[in-house]
Scaffold this motif. Structure first.
Motif, PDB file in Angstrom:
ATOM      1  N   VAL A   1       0.864  -1.179   0.000  1.00 20.86           N
ATOM      2  CA  VAL A   1       0.000   0.000   0.000  1.00 20.86           C
ATOM      3  C   VAL A   1       0.901   1.229   0.000  1.00 20.86           C
ATOM      4  O   VAL A   1       1.732   1.390   0.894  1.00 20.86           O
ATOM      5  CB  VAL A   1      -0.924   0.017   1.232  1.00 20.86           C
ATOM      6  N   ARG A   2       0.734   2.058  -1.020  1.00 24.65           N
ATOM      7  CA  ARG A   2       1.506   3.300  -1.097  1.00 24.65           C
ATOM      8  C   ARG A   2       0.570   4.456  -0.784  1.00 24.65           C
ATOM      9  O   ARG A   2      -0.405   4.698  -1.492  1.00 24.65           O
ATOM     10  CB  ARG A   2       2.137   3.460  -2.484  1.00 24.65           C
ATOM     11  N   VAL A   3       0.868   5.150   0.310  1.00 27.74           N
ATOM     12  CA  VAL A   3       0.050   6.256   0.792  1.00 27.74           C
ATOM     13  C   VAL A   3       0.742   7.565   0.407  1.00 27.74           C
ATOM     14  O   VAL A   3       1.941   7.715   0.646  1.00 27.74           O
ATOM     15  CB  VAL A   3      -0.114   6.174   2.335  1.00 27.74           C
ATOM     16  N   PRO A   4       0.014   8.497  -0.195  1.00 32.53           N
ATOM     17  CA  PRO A   4       0.656   9.755  -0.597  1.00 32.53           C
ATOM     18  C   PRO A   4       1.176  10.554   0.609  1.00 32.53           C
ATOM     19  O   PRO A   4       0.597  10.512   1.690  1.00 32.53           O
ATOM     20  CB  PRO A   4      -0.448  10.530  -1.310  1.00 32.53           C
ATOM     21  N   MET A   5       2.282  11.249   0.378  1.00 33.24           N
ATOM     22  CA  MET A   5       2.871  12.094   1.420  1.00 33.24           C
ATOM     23  C   MET A   5       1.908  13.236   1.729  1.00 33.24           C
ATOM     24  O   MET A   5       1.164  13.681   0.874  1.00 33.24           O
ATOM     25  CB  MET A   5       4.206  12.666   0.942  1.00 33.24           C
ATOM     26  N   GLY A   6       1.941  13.699   2.950  1.00 33.44           N
ATOM     27  CA  GLY A   6       1.091  14.808   3.366  1.00 33.44           C
ATOM     28  C   GLY A   6       0.779  14.693   4.841  1.00 33.44           C
ATOM     29  O   GLY A   6       1.346  13.865   5.568  1.00 33.44           O
ATOM     30  N   ARG A   7      -0.147  15.525   5.283  1.00 30.28           N
ATOM     31  CA  ARG A   7      -0.474  15.586   6.707  1.00 30.28           C
ATOM     32  C   ARG A   7      -1.007  14.262   7.252  1.00 30.28           C
ATOM     33  O   ARG A   7      -0.633  13.811   8.326  1.00 30.28           O
ATOM     34  CB  ARG A   7      -1.493  16.699   6.937  1.00 30.28           C
ATOM     35  N   ARG A   8      -1.910  13.623   6.498  1.00 33.19           N
ATOM     36  CA  ARG A   8      -2.484  12.355   6.977  1.00 33.19           C
ATOM     37  C   ARG A   8      -1.425  11.263   7.025  1.00 33.19           C
ATOM     38  O   ARG A   8      -1.385  10.453   7.945  1.00 33.19           O
ATOM     39  CB  ARG A   8      -3.673  11.921   6.114  1.00 33.19           C
ATOM     40  N   HIS A   9      -0.553  11.221   6.023  1.00 34.10           N
ATOM     41  CA  HIS A   9       0.541  10.246   6.030  1.00 34.10           C
ATOM     42  C   HIS A   9       1.415  10.474   7.261  1.00 34.10           C
ATOM     43  O   HIS A   9       1.789   9.527   7.966  1.00 34.10           O
ATOM     44  CB  HIS A   9       1.375  10.356   4.753  1.00 34.10           C
ATOM     45  N   ALA A  10       1.723  11.740   7.541  1.00 35.03           N
ATOM     46  CA  ALA A  10       2.554  12.068   8.704  1.00 35.03           C
ATOM     47  C   ALA A  10       1.861  11.640   9.998  1.00 35.03           C
ATOM     48  O   ALA A  10       2.513  11.092  10.900  1.00 35.03           O
ATOM     49  CB  ALA A  10       2.859  13.569   8.727  1.00 35.03           C
ATOM     50  N   ASP A  11       0.555  11.872  10.110  1.00 36.96           N
ATOM     51  CA  ASP A  11      -0.195  11.437  11.296  1.00 36.96           C
ATOM     52  C   ASP A  11      -0.112   9.924  11.463  1.00 36.96           C
ATOM     53  O   ASP A  11       0.153   9.414  12.558  1.00 36.96           O
ATOM     54  CB  ASP A  11      -1.671  11.844  11.194  1.00 36.96           C
ATOM     55  N   LEU A  12      -0.362   9.187  10.377  1.00 35.93           N
ATOM     56  CA  LEU A  12      -0.337   7.724  10.427  1.00 35.93           C
ATOM     57  C   LEU A  12       1.052   7.200  10.783  1.00 35.93           C
ATOM     58  O   LEU A  12       1.192   6.283  11.592  1.00 35.93           O
ATOM     59  CB  LEU A  12      -0.801   7.142   9.093  1.00 35.93           C
ATOM     60  N   LEU A  13       2.076   7.797  10.192  1.00 38.91           N
ATOM     61  CA  LEU A  13       3.449   7.377  10.457  1.00 38.91           C
ATOM     62  C   LEU A  13       3.809   7.651  11.917  1.00 38.91           C
ATOM     63  O   LEU A  13       4.332   6.774  12.616  1.00 38.91           O
ATOM     64  CB  LEU A  13       4.414   8.105   9.517  1.00 38.91           C
ATOM     65  N   ARG A  14       3.513   8.841  12.394  1.00 35.29           N
ATOM     66  CA  ARG A  14       3.816   9.226  13.773  1.00 35.29           C
ATOM     67  C   ARG A  14       3.065   8.319  14.769  1.00 35.29           C
ATOM     68  O   ARG A  14       3.575   7.990  15.828  1.00 35.29           O
ATOM     69  CB  ARG A  14       3.442  10.692  13.994  1.00 35.29           C
ATOM     70  N   GLY A  15       1.856   7.915  14.413  1.00 32.20           N
ATOM     71  CA  GLY A  15       1.060   7.053  15.288  1.00 32.20           C
ATOM     72  C   GLY A  15       1.421   5.589  15.205  1.00 32.20           C
ATOM     73  O   GLY A  15       0.851   4.754  15.907  1.00 32.20           O
ATOM     74  N   GLY A  16       2.371   5.230  14.331  1.00 26.32           N
ATOM     75  CA  GLY A  16       2.792   3.839  14.197  1.00 26.32           C
ATOM     76  C   GLY A  16       1.823   2.977  13.410  1.00 26.32           C
ATOM     77  O   GLY A  16       1.884   1.748  13.466  1.00 26.32           O
ATOM     78  N   LEU A  17       0.931   3.605  12.650  1.00 27.17           N
ATOM     79  CA  LEU A  17      -0.082   2.845  11.917  1.00 27.17           C
ATOM     80  C   LEU A  17       0.358   2.465  10.502  1.00 27.17           C
ATOM     81  O   LEU A  17      -0.432   1.898   9.753  1.00 27.17           O
ATOM     82  CB  LEU A  17      -1.392   3.635  11.872  1.00 27.17           C
ATOM     83  N   LEU A  18       1.600   2.755  10.151  1.00 30.77           N
ATOM     84  CA  LEU A  18       2.107   2.361   8.832  1.00 30.77           C
ATOM     85  C   LEU A  18       3.181   1.283   8.947  1.00 30.77           C
ATOM     86  O   LEU A  18       3.946   1.067   8.016  1.00 30.77           O
ATOM     87  CB  LEU A  18       2.655   3.588   8.078  1.00 30.77           C
ATOM     88  N   ALA A  19       3.222   0.601  10.072  1.00 31.88           N
ATOM     89  CA  ALA A  19       4.162  -0.498  10.256  1.00 31.88           C
ATOM     90  C   ALA A  19       3.691  -1.706   9.447  1.00 31.88           C
ATOM     91  O   ALA A  19       2.486  -1.919   9.257  1.00 31.88           O
ATOM     92  CB  ALA A  19       4.275  -0.859  11.733  1.00 31.88           C
ATOM     93  N   ASP A  20       4.637  -2.496   8.967  1.00 31.99           N
ATOM     94  CA  ASP A  20       4.290  -3.713   8.227  1.00 31.99           C
ATOM     95  C   ASP A  20       3.549  -4.685   9.141  1.00 31.99           C
ATOM     96  O   ASP A  20       3.821  -4.761  10.340  1.00 31.99           O
ATOM     97  CB  ASP A  20       5.544  -4.391   7.684  1.00 31.99           C
ATOM     98  N   VAL A  21       2.614  -5.423   8.540  1.00 31.91           N
ATOM     99  CA  VAL A  21       1.845  -6.421   9.279  1.00 31.91           C
ATOM    100  C   VAL A  21       2.100  -7.769   8.608  1.00 31.91           C
ATOM    101  O   VAL A  21       1.615  -8.024   7.499  1.00 31.91           O
ATOM    102  CB  VAL A  21       0.325  -6.101   9.264  1.00 31.91           C
ATOM    103  N   PRO A  22       2.897  -8.641   9.249  1.00 29.13           N
ATOM    104  CA  PRO A  22       3.225  -9.924   8.617  1.00 29.13           C
ATOM    105  C   PRO A  22       2.094 -10.946   8.736  1.00 29.13           C
ATOM    106  O   PRO A  22       1.273 -10.873   9.646  1.00 29.13           O
ATOM    107  CB  PRO A  22       4.455 -10.388   9.402  1.00 29.13           C
ATOM    108  N   ASP A  23       2.063 -11.862   7.781  1.00 27.99           N
ATOM    109  CA  ASP A  23       1.197 -13.042   7.836  1.00 27.99           C
ATOM    110  C   ASP A  23      -0.271 -12.719   8.100  1.00 27.99           C
ATOM    111  O   ASP A  23      -0.889 -13.254   9.021  1.00 27.99           O
ATOM    112  CB  ASP A  23       1.734 -14.001   8.915  1.00 27.99           C
ATOM    113  N   VAL A  24      -0.852 -11.864   7.263  1.00 24.60           N
ATOM    114  CA  VAL A  24      -2.260 -11.485   7.419  1.00 24.60           C
ATOM    115  C   VAL A  24      -3.127 -12.621   6.872  1.00 24.60           C
ATOM    116  O   VAL A  24      -3.066 -12.946   5.687  1.00 24.60           O
ATOM    117  CB  VAL A  24      -2.563 -10.155   6.684  1.00 24.60           C
ATOM    118  N   VAL A  25      -3.918 -13.207   7.747  1.00 31.48           N
ATOM    119  CA  VAL A  25      -4.693 -14.404   7.405  1.00 31.48           C
ATOM    120  C   VAL A  25      -5.606 -14.168   6.213  1.00 31.48           C
ATOM    121  O   VAL A  25      -5.642 -14.961   5.267  1.00 31.48           O
ATOM    122  CB  VAL A  25      -5.506 -14.878   8.631  1.00 31.48           C
TER     123      VAL A  25
END
Length: 172
Positions: A136-160
């Protein structure tokens, strides 16, 4: 507001759940009217936090706005033949939006799932399915920065539900 189903407040009280409501209880419900200008009732034998009681009407309005947005304006499964799947998906969406709002904004404003819905409603992303990953490629900007800062853009392995693939996020 409509009254809860008969026995609801009694069941909550017997389970030891404190409650505060602006809905008039039914005869025999274990609720005591609080001395407020606006009618409020609390579980008998409990003393609600005065600040919570004062904020109840505002929270009820916010909740009603969220329900309207998720149930009537943005139905999750509009073509479903019955409401079971719709109710489940709507509940999951509300929980997800609430979690995002709490994670991202709890330190600077009241976390509000409807606000999260509005802020992210126009966020576009590019999704690419590969044998080992969903990217998933999320465009740079305020929302991307919020998600990154909140740790919500971390990889999620082995999604069932993605066949065991890793869900990855990047900026772009």
């Amino acid at each position: 507001m409509t009254a809860p189903a008969p026995g609801t407040l009694r069941d909550l009280a017997s389970a030891g759940v404190p409650f505060l409501t602006g809905v008039r209880p039914l005869r025999g419900d274990p609720a005591t009217r609080l001395p407020w200008r606006t009618p409020l009732w609390a579980a008998t034998g409990t003393t609600p936090d005065p600040r919570s009681a004062a904020e109840l009407p505002t929270h009820a309005e916010r909740f009603a706005a969220m329900v309207t947005a998720l149930v009537t304006e943005r139905r999750a499964v509009p073509l479903a033949p019955d409401g079971g799947l719709e109710h489940t998906v709507t509940l999951a969406a509300a929980l997800g939006l609430s979690t995002v709002a709490w994670t991202l904004w709890r330190d600077r404003e009241t976390p509000d799932p409807l606000l999260a819905l509005h802020r992210f409603a126009d966020l576009e992303a590019t999704v690419r399915f590969e044998p080992a990953a969903v990217r998933v490629r999320v465009p740079m900007g305020r929302r991307h920065a919020d998600l990154l800062r909140g740790g919500l853009l971390a990889d999620v392995p082995d999604v069932v539900w993605l066949g065991g693939r890793t869900l990855t996020f990047s900026a772009g």
